[in-house]
Design a protein around this motif. Structure first.
Motif, PDB file in Angstrom:
ATOM      1  N   LYS A  55      35.443  29.905  42.230  1.00 42.52           N
ATOM      2  CA  LYS A  55      36.801  29.846  42.695  1.00 42.52           C
ATOM      3  C   LYS A  55      37.484  30.683  41.766  1.00 42.52           C
ATOM      4  O   LYS A  55      37.960  30.457  41.412  1.00 42.52           O
ATOM      5  N   VAL A  56      37.138  31.978  41.488  1.00 45.78           N
ATOM      6  CA  VAL A  56      38.278  33.197  40.885  1.00 45.78           C
ATOM      7  C   VAL A  56      39.561  33.252  42.076  1.00 45.78           C
ATOM      8  O   VAL A  56      39.045  34.023  42.738  1.00 45.78           O
ATOM      9  N   ARG A  57      40.797  32.837  41.793  1.00 41.86           N
ATOM     10  CA  ARG A  57      41.633  33.080  42.772  1.00 41.86           C
ATOM     11  C   ARG A  57      42.725  33.928  42.392  1.00 41.86           C
ATOM     12  O   ARG A  57      44.151  34.892  42.414  1.00 41.86           O
ATOM     13  N   ASN A  58      42.800  33.930  40.573  1.00 34.99           N
ATOM     14  CA  ASN A  58      43.655  34.880  40.010  1.00 34.99           C
ATOM     15  C   ASN A  58      43.206  36.498  40.583  1.00 34.99           C
ATOM     16  O   ASN A  58      42.341  36.823  40.204  1.00 34.99           O
ATOM     17  N   GLU A  59      44.371  37.130  41.299  1.00 36.45           N
ATOM     18  CA  GLU A  59      43.730  38.181  41.218  1.00 36.45           C
ATOM     19  C   GLU A  59      43.321  39.228  39.706  1.00 36.45           C
ATOM     20  O   GLU A  59      42.278  40.097  40.632  1.00 36.45           O
ATOM     21  N   GLU A  60      44.403  39.337  39.595  1.00 35.68           N
ATOM     22  CA  GLU A  60      43.967  39.769  37.842  1.00 35.68           C
ATOM     23  C   GLU A  60      42.280  39.751  37.366  1.00 35.68           C
ATOM     24  O   GLU A  60      41.602  40.551  36.886  1.00 35.68           O
ATOM     25  N   ASP A  61      42.330  38.526  37.266  1.00 29.97           N
ATOM     26  CA  ASP A  61      41.066  37.970  36.895  1.00 29.97           C
ATOM     27  C   ASP A  61      40.153  38.877  37.845  1.00 29.97           C
ATOM     28  O   ASP A  61      39.251  39.041  36.743  1.00 29.97           O
ATOM     29  N   ALA A  62      40.031  38.216  39.048  1.00 31.97           N
ATOM     30  CA  ALA A  62      39.007  38.811  39.627  1.00 31.97           C
ATOM     31  C   ALA A  62      38.631  40.680  40.339  1.00 31.97           C
ATOM     32  O   ALA A  62      37.611  40.957  39.375  1.00 31.97           O
ATOM     33  N   VAL A  63      40.054  41.260  39.475  1.00 28.22           N
ATOM     34  CA  VAL A  63      39.610  42.753  39.508  1.00 28.22           C
ATOM     35  C   VAL A  63      38.608  42.722  38.248  1.00 28.22           C
ATOM     36  O   VAL A  63      37.927  43.547  37.463  1.00 28.22           O
ATOM     37  N   PHE A  64      39.444  41.939  36.768  1.00 24.12           N
ATOM     38  CA  PHE A  64      39.140  42.403  35.720  1.00 24.12           C
ATOM     39  C   PHE A  64      37.819  42.628  35.971  1.00 24.12           C
ATOM     40  O   PHE A  64      36.434  43.281  34.973  1.00 24.12           O
ATOM     41  N   LEU A  65      36.928  41.163  36.141  1.00 26.32           N
ATOM     42  CA  LEU A  65      35.895  41.030  35.946  1.00 26.32           C
ATOM     43  C   LEU A  65      34.739  41.852  36.758  1.00 26.32           C
ATOM     44  O   LEU A  65      33.993  42.240  36.346  1.00 26.32           O
ATOM     45  N   ARG A  66      35.683  42.287  38.297  1.00 25.23           N
ATOM     46  CA  ARG A  66      34.867  43.130  38.150  1.00 25.23           C
ATOM     47  C   ARG A  66      34.083  45.144  37.971  1.00 25.23           C
ATOM     48  O   ARG A  66      33.329  44.839  38.680  1.00 25.23           O
ATOM     49  N   GLN A  67      35.563  45.133  37.538  1.00 31.00           N
ATOM     50  CA  GLN A  67      35.334  46.283  36.662  1.00 31.00           C
ATOM     51  C   GLN A  67      34.619  46.056  35.692  1.00 31.00           C
ATOM     52  O   GLN A  67      34.029  47.454  35.818  1.00 31.00           O
ATOM     53  N   LEU A 113      39.006  51.364  26.213  1.00 27.78           N
ATOM     54  CA  LEU A 113      40.441  50.396  25.636  1.00 27.78           C
ATOM     55  C   LEU A 113      41.422  51.072  25.630  1.00 27.78           C
ATOM     56  O   LEU A 113      42.530  50.878  25.168  1.00 27.78           O
ATOM     57  N   GLU A 114      41.873  52.612  25.967  1.00 32.84           N
ATOM     58  CA  GLU A 114      43.033  52.568  26.250  1.00 32.84           C
ATOM     59  C   GLU A 114      43.939  52.301  27.139  1.00 32.84           C
ATOM     60  O   GLU A 114      45.509  52.166  27.133  1.00 32.84           O
ATOM     61  N   GLU A 115      42.789  52.154  28.453  1.00 28.21           N
ATOM     62  CA  GLU A 115      43.602  51.185  29.483  1.00 28.21           C
ATOM     63  C   GLU A 115      44.363  50.139  28.983  1.00 28.21           C
ATOM     64  O   GLU A 115      44.693  49.760  29.836  1.00 28.21           O
ATOM     65  N   LEU A 116      43.118  49.034  28.601  1.00 28.54           N
ATOM     66  CA  LEU A 116      43.555  48.211  28.310  1.00 28.54           C
ATOM     67  C   LEU A 116      44.586  47.506  27.661  1.00 28.54           C
ATOM     68  O   LEU A 116      45.179  46.546  27.043  1.00 28.54           O
ATOM     69  N   GLY A 117      44.486  48.623  25.468  1.00 28.39           N
ATOM     70  CA  GLY A 117      45.609  48.432  24.704  1.00 28.39           C
ATOM     71  C   GLY A 117      44.888  47.423  24.098  1.00 28.39           C
ATOM     72  O   GLY A 117      44.001  46.725  24.453  1.00 28.39           O
ATOM     73  N   PHE A 118      45.203  47.802  23.304  1.00 26.16           N
ATOM     74  CA  PHE A 118      44.243  47.621  21.338  1.00 26.16           C
ATOM     75  C   PHE A 118      44.991  45.971  21.498  1.00 26.16           C
ATOM     76  O   PHE A 118      44.055  44.918  20.714  1.00 26.16           O
ATOM     77  N   GLY A 119      46.095  45.852  22.361  1.00 28.98           N
ATOM     78  CA  GLY A 119      46.819  44.129  21.922  1.00 28.98           C
ATOM     79  C   GLY A 119      44.953  43.591  22.638  1.00 28.98           C
ATOM     80  O   GLY A 119      45.177  41.963  21.935  1.00 28.98           O
ATOM     81  N   GLN A 120      45.717  43.442  23.697  1.00 27.37           N
ATOM     82  CA  GLN A 120      44.783  42.650  24.860  1.00 27.37           C
ATOM     83  C   GLN A 120      43.089  42.768  23.978  1.00 27.37           C
ATOM     84  O   GLN A 120      41.963  41.281  23.790  1.00 27.37           O
ATOM     85  N   PHE A 121      42.847  44.132  23.644  1.00 27.73           N
ATOM     86  CA  PHE A 121      41.255  43.607  22.702  1.00 27.73           C
ATOM     87  C   PHE A 121      41.113  43.370  22.365  1.00 27.73           C
ATOM     88  O   PHE A 121      39.944  42.224  21.727  1.00 27.73           O
TER      89      PHE A 121
END
Length: 797
Positions: A55-67, A113-121
């Motif tokens: 029941k993942v409804r957050n679009e960003e989380d769904a895109v992250f998991l798919r990618q 890593l470059e697309e995600l950013g080191f802070g998020q990593f």
């Protein structure tokens, strides 16, 4: 109450739309990768199934998991190479069960890593245990590991520029990764310190235990082994020098040669007169030597010829009635294509022979020169080996003496090193005690800084928690505002649809009128309903006529196809009859060759038998002469033995005589062996020369037969080419006549149109297809044109 329920529902929906925690997000990504079964579902279906289950409804989380899932599957080989090396080199510090977690983090570190950013990593790394992430970061972000262990394996799968760019993009983040690893080390150190303090606190109530007192082992000192006895150097071998030999013949040999020349001169002068030549009357008498020789040869040929049992005669197929085998279209076309392919191969073979034909004289000269070079190189190699063996023997003697000296020096040097090592061991013991004292002082000083480090870490955690809470609140507000705006837009659309439904509909009914009048719209092909019906009837009649024309055209095409197949079948029968005649001629020639070879073999066997009889007679004569000589020698030896048997001196003389006879017998045996070897060598050379001559004759015979066959094939190919040209010309004339007939049929069928009636009107009625401007009267893909085009293409092929 309803207001409270709506507020609670909105709050739950807002919380469901909030992004996941980093730890939970990485756990979901790991679970999605682990539970994938490629034999059951596809990648997209598995991702949709997992997201719907969670029941993942957050679009960003769904895109992250798919990618992340797609990337791990796409670069599975790349990531697998790194994970295998990582598990191998860190087998004692990592768990095999964490392999899937390391796969997800490897994909993020290498590709995103470059697309995600080191802070998020950093947030994703902090969500895991510091000990696991510390080992992972230290291995992945290491230039030595990437270049030595990964790059070579990656280059087997990917291109060089892409791999170089990947390694460079990973090493760019080394400063940030080192800072993150230092924080991870602090966490690991403080966690271990807390565990040690708890263990000390729990163990304080149990009392102190005595430390282990170390005592050295009471080992016996072994006696030193005695030095090996020096090897005795053997005395060098002294040989007698080679006796000097005077060059040139000896005086005795010179005197013998002069006497031989003098005797030859006197005999020549004596028989210079022709009247003194001695004639034998037996040479003038008639002889039957030729008849005897022929009888002997025939007898030998009869003995050497083996009479085989008569074989069963082959069946005569020519006497049997000829049965026709009816071939279908596929068999005819296949056999015709096979004959054409064989003709092309023969033409290529003839052209290749014409362009590459040459003799082997150059190769023979090259082979002779190379054999001479090989013999010279072999002789030089033998001489060089002899010299090397002599030098090796001398070097071995020198090395043996040097080894004894070196062993003595090594023993003295080892004694000196043992004393030095003993002194250094004492110095190292003192230095080790000093180092332990400094470490003890450093540990006491580090205990005071633990509390400050813990306070600093708690402040960082509180700040991070407050930042995450503030981000979640802002995200919830934005989501609620977006939802409200979306709800308003949907309500507006519903109101507009309801307003459109409320508008009354007006129904327009068809009015009856005069069918002979037009609508009066001002169109170019405007017509009345009655005229339309009449023209539809005319169009149907023309369509039926066109169908009959097409049927006739198809029948003519079938007849042409049958004629073509009959022509191909006639050609196949002609080729078969020609091949049968050639096979019969080849069988006759083969039988003649076999008969000639048999006659040549019989003649050869006869010659060999005669030569063998001559050699056997010569051997028998030689054996008889040798037996007579041995008997005479035996009688002489017996007489000498009887004469020398009276005294000791006679016995000694007899022994000397026996030795001389043994030496003479050995010399005779060696001479016989040498003579047999020379005869075998001469026979081998003669056999080789005969083989070479036979091969040359066979090559000449093969070349002559090939040239005759080549000329015959050229004449046959010219005849076939001329026949094919006539056939192609007739076929092209038929195509032109067919095209003219088709054009005349189309003109007769369509004809000129009346005024006001065009192909556009007929196309709109569905009778004829609508064609663009400038197209022909028949569509390029109409049934008639399609069949004609396919038939023309089939004939060209």
């Amino acid at each position: 109450m309803s207001t409270i329920t709506a507020t609670t529902t909105a709050t739950q929906a807002a919380l469901a739309l909030l992004p996941m925690e980093p730890g939970k997000l990485m756990a979901r990504a790991e679970e999605m990768y682990t539970t994938f079964n490629p034999g059951r579902v596809t990648v997209d279906a598995h991702a949709d199934e997992r997201l719907l289950k969670w029941k993942v409804r957050n679009e960003e989380d769904a895109v992250f998991l798919r990618q992340v899932f797609y990337g791990c599957m796409r670069y599975k080989r790349l990531i697998g190479i790194l994970i295998s090396a990582f598990m191998h080199h860190n087998a004692g510090t990592v768990l095999r069960g964490d392999a899937d977690m390391y796969v997800v983090y490897t994909y993020l570190a290498l590709m995103r890593l470059e697309e995600l950013g080191f802070g998020q990593f950093r947030q994703l790394v902090d969500a895991q245990e510091p000990q696991k992430m510390l080992v992972f970061l230290g291995y992945v972000f290491n230039e030595h590991n990437l270049v030595e262990y990964m790059k070579g394996e990656w280059l087997k799968v990917y291109d060089v520029p892409w791999v170089d760019n990947l390694v460079a993009s990973v090493l760019v983040w080394l400063p940030e990764v080192e800072a993150l690893m230092s924080k991870q080390e602090d966490k690991v150190y403080m966690a271990r310190r807390a565990e040690d303090e708890e263990a000390n606190a729990s163990g304080a109530g149990k009392g102190t235990s005595k430390g282990t007192a170390f005592a050295p082992f009471n080992l016996s000192v072994s006696k030193p082994l005695p030095l090996p006895a020096p090897d005795l150097v053997p005395d060098p071998v002294r040989v007698k020098p080679v006796p000097r030999r005077r060059e040139g013949p000896t005086p005795e040999e010179v005197a013998i040669a002069e006497a031989r020349e003098e005797n030859r001169r006197r005999i020549t002068e004596q028989y210079a007169d022709p009247g003194l030549v001695f004639r034998l009357r037996s040479d003038e008498r008639p002889m039957n030597m030729d008849r005897v020789r022929a009888e002997v040869e025939s007898e030998l040929a009869r003995v050497a010829t083996f009479a085989l049992p008569p074989s069963k005669p082959a069946p005569r197929f020519a006497d049997q009635p000829k049965r026709e085998v009816k071939l279908n279209v596929a068999a005819i076309m296949r056999e015709d294509a096979l004959y054409k392919k064989k003709q092309q191969e023969e033409a290529r073979m003839v052209e290749k022979f014409e362009t590459e034909l040459r003799d082997d004289s150059e190769f023979t000269r090259w082979q002779t020169s190379m054999k001479a070079k090989d013999d010279e190189a072999r002789r030089v190699k033998v001489e060089q080996t002899k010299q090397e063996m002599e030098e090796a023997f001398k070097a071995a003697l020198r090395a043996k003496v040097d080894r004894v000296d070196a062993n003595a020096k090594l023993a003295e040097h080892m004694k000196v090193e043992a004393r030095e090592m003993e002194s250094r061991r004492g110095e190292e013991t003192v230095a080790l005690e000093e180092e332990n004292r400094r470490k003890r002082e450093k540990v006491v000083a580090d205990k005071a800084g633990i509390e400050r480090a813990q306070e600093r870490l708690q402040q960082e955690r509180r700040g991070a928690a407050e930042l995450r809470a503030q981000e979640r609140t802002e995200m919830a507000l934005r989501l609620s505002e977006d939802r409200a705006a979306e709800q308003q837009r949907k309500a507006e659309l519903v109101r507009q649809l309801r307003a459109l439904e409320a508008v009354p509909k007006t129904a327009v009914k068809d009015a009856t009128g005069d069918q002979s009048t037009t609508a009066g719209l001002g169109l170019l092909e405007d017509m009345s309903l009655a005229e339309l019906k009449e023209r539809l009837i005319i169009a149907k009649r023309r369509a039926a006529e066109e169908q009959e024309d097409r049927r006739g055209l198809i029948n003519r095409a079938k007849r042409d196809k049958d004629a073509l197949l009959a022509e191909k079948m006639a050609n196949i029968n002609r080729i078969r009859s020609l091949a049968g005649a050639q096979a019969t001629q080849r069988r006759i020639e083969t039988a003649e060759d076999i008969a000639a070879a048999a006659a040549a073999l019989a003649s050869k066997n006869a010659r060999k038998a005669a030569a063998l009889a001559t050699r056997v007679a010569a051997v028998h004569a030689a054996q008889a002469a040798e037996s007579a000589r041995l008997e005479a020698e035996l009688r002489g030896v017996t007489f000498q033995q009887e004469r020398l048997a009276s005294s000791k001196e006679l016995l000694d003389e007899r022994k000397k005589l026996d030795l001389d006879k043994g030496f003479a017998r050995t010399d005779r045996q060696r001479a016989d062996t040498r003579r047999r070897e020379q005869e075998a060598a001469s026979a081998a050379v003669a056999h080789k020369n005969r083989t070479i001559k036979t091969n040359l004759k066979e090559d000449q015979r093969g070349k002559s037969s090939f040239m005759r066959a080549y000329d015959d094939k050229l004449r046959a190919a010219a005849a076939r080419d001329q026949a094919a040209q006539h056939h192609d010309a007739a076929y092209k004339r038929g195509l032109v006549e067919t095209e003219h007939d088709r054009a005349d049929d189309m003109r007769t069928t369509l004809g000129p149109f009346k005024a006001g009636v065009g192909r556009g009107g007929l196309a709109r009625t569905g009778t004829l297809p609508l064609q663009p401007l400038g197209s022909s009267s028949i569509s390029p893909r109409s049934p008639r044109a399609t069949f004609a085009q396919e038939e023309a293409e089939g004939r060209r092929h």
